[in-house]
Design a protein around this motif. Structure first.
Motif, PDB file in Angstrom:
ATOM      1  N   ALA A  10       0.659  -1.304   0.066  1.00  0.00           N
ATOM      2  CA  ALA A  10      -0.039  -0.139  -0.037  1.00  0.00           C
ATOM      3  C   ALA A  10       0.761   1.299  -0.013  1.00  0.00           C
ATOM      4  CB  ALA A  10      -0.855  -0.027   1.147  1.00  0.00           C
ATOM      5  N   LEU A  11       2.053   1.121  -0.240  1.00  0.00           N
ATOM      6  CA  LEU A  11       3.021   2.415  -0.393  1.00  0.00           C
ATOM      7  C   LEU A  11       2.537   3.602  -1.260  1.00  0.00           C
ATOM      8  CD1 LEU A  11       5.992   2.636   1.043  1.00  0.00           C
ATOM      9  CD2 LEU A  11       6.734   2.411  -1.045  1.00  0.00           C
ATOM     10  N   PRO A  12       2.530   4.528  -0.688  1.00  0.00           N
ATOM     11  CA  PRO A  12       1.947   5.684  -1.364  1.00  0.00           C
ATOM     12  C   PRO A  12       3.228   6.359  -2.390  1.00  0.00           C
ATOM     13  CG  PRO A  12       2.327   6.368   0.668  1.00  0.00           C
ATOM     14  CD  PRO A  12       2.809   5.113   0.562  1.00  0.00           C
ATOM     15  N   SER A  13       2.803   6.632  -3.691  1.00  0.00           N
ATOM     16  CA  SER A  13       3.949   7.239  -4.346  1.00  0.00           C
ATOM     17  C   SER A  13       4.168   8.567  -3.925  1.00  0.00           C
ATOM     18  CB  SER A  13       3.381   7.597  -5.882  1.00  0.00           C
ATOM     19  OG  SER A  13       3.047   6.264  -6.464  1.00  0.00           O
TER      20      SER A  13
ATOM     21  N   ASP B 286       1.402   7.484   8.547  1.00  0.00           N
ATOM     22  CA  ASP B 286       0.671   8.547   7.989  1.00  0.00           C
ATOM     23  C   ASP B 286       1.436   9.705   7.290  1.00  0.00           C
ATOM     24  OD1 ASP B 286      -1.666   7.255   8.727  1.00  0.00           O
ATOM     25  OD2 ASP B 286      -2.038   8.355  10.770  1.00  0.00           O
ATOM     26  N   GLU B 287       2.632  10.082   7.937  1.00  0.00           N
ATOM     27  CA  GLU B 287       3.383  11.103   7.438  1.00  0.00           C
ATOM     28  C   GLU B 287       4.718  10.480   6.621  1.00  0.00           C
ATOM     29  OE1 GLU B 287       3.709  12.712  11.352  1.00  0.00           O
ATOM     30  OE2 GLU B 287       1.389  12.929  11.358  1.00  0.00           O
ATOM     31  N   THR B 288       5.116   9.450   6.600  1.00  0.00           N
ATOM     32  CA  THR B 288       6.341   9.213   6.337  1.00  0.00           C
ATOM     33  C   THR B 288       6.482   7.704   5.448  1.00  0.00           C
ATOM     34  OG1 THR B 288       7.033  10.187   8.289  1.00  0.00           O
ATOM     35  CG2 THR B 288       8.952   9.166   7.001  1.00  0.00           C
TER      36      THR B 288
ATOM     37  N   GLY C 165       4.229  14.306   2.286  1.00  0.00           N
ATOM     38  CA  GLY C 165       3.941  15.752   1.811  1.00  0.00           C
ATOM     39  C   GLY C 165       4.948  16.385   1.119  1.00  0.00           C
ATOM     40  N   GLY C 166       6.062  15.456   1.103  1.00  0.00           N
ATOM     41  CA  GLY C 166       7.496  16.460   1.032  1.00  0.00           C
ATOM     42  C   GLY C 166       7.383  16.694  -0.579  1.00  0.00           C
TER      43      GLY C 166
END
Length: 198
Positions: free
Chosen positions: A70-73, A112-114, A193-194
């Motif tokens: 489920a890794l986000p791009s 959630d963030e990283t 979000g970076g």
């Protein structure tokens, strides 16, 4: 036995073409300076495929990959993240140079963030008193070129500081855990979000 049959030659040719394609794709991607959406799982599979050209990596190092499905791009500069990962992989392989049973673990995970990439080896590990210094320019635990014995890997001490610089625009960093005699884990830490800040 010198004359390989045509099927073997065709297979070798196909394999070579595949390596050339991978290299061409890679160098094209490495040229792109603007950030693009990258799925780190796909990216790592491609990088590891590239490392398979090294027969020691392919045949002697046992590998454990755990990719978070489920890794986000993330929005990253391809050439920069490629340089970071290649450097960490090469360091892991160098660390296991004397290891009779080299084992490499690579994992991706996220919260959630990283997003995290863990690269762990079972090499000699880094003594605690040297751990602080490994990100200092020109500090290295490897011999310099010309001072190595029986083919051991050499180092300039610029790999890790360069990696940190390349990650900085994305708010990323590298964490390290190491134990002498057991090995090291380097973790690339990238905020979700970076986006690149100039």
């Amino acid at each position: 036995g010198l004359l390989a049959d045509s099927a073997t030659v065709a297979r070798a040719h196909e394999h070579l073409m595949h390596i050339v394609d991978t290299l061409m794709h890679k160098s094209r991607m490495d040229q792109r300076a603007e950030p693009m959406d990258i799925n780190l799982n796909d990216f790592l599979r491609q990088e590891l495929e590239f490392f398979n050209a090294d027969s020691r990596f392919k045949h002697q190092v046992s590998k454990d990959y755990q990719f978070d499905p489920a890794l986000p791009s993330l929005s990253l500069v391809y050439g920069h993240i490629a340089q970071v990962v290649e450097n960490l992989l090469r360091n892991a392989l160098d660390a296991m140079w004397r290891q009779s049973d080299p084992h490499l673990w690579i994992a991706t995970r996220h919260d959630d963030e990283t997003v995290y990439i863990d690269i762990r080896d079972n090499g000699g590990g880094i003594p605690a008193d040297k751990l602080e210094a490994i990100f200092d320019p020109f500090f290295t635990t490897k011999p310099a070129k010309g001072e190595e014995t029986d083919g051991e890997p050499t180092g300039t001490g610029l790999g890790l500081p360069t990696c940190l610089e390349l990650l900085k625009p994305f708010g990323g960093t590298i964490r390290v855990k190491s134990k002498v005699g057991e090995g090291s884990t380097f973790t690339v830490v990238l905020p979700r979000g970076g986006t690149a800040k100039n």
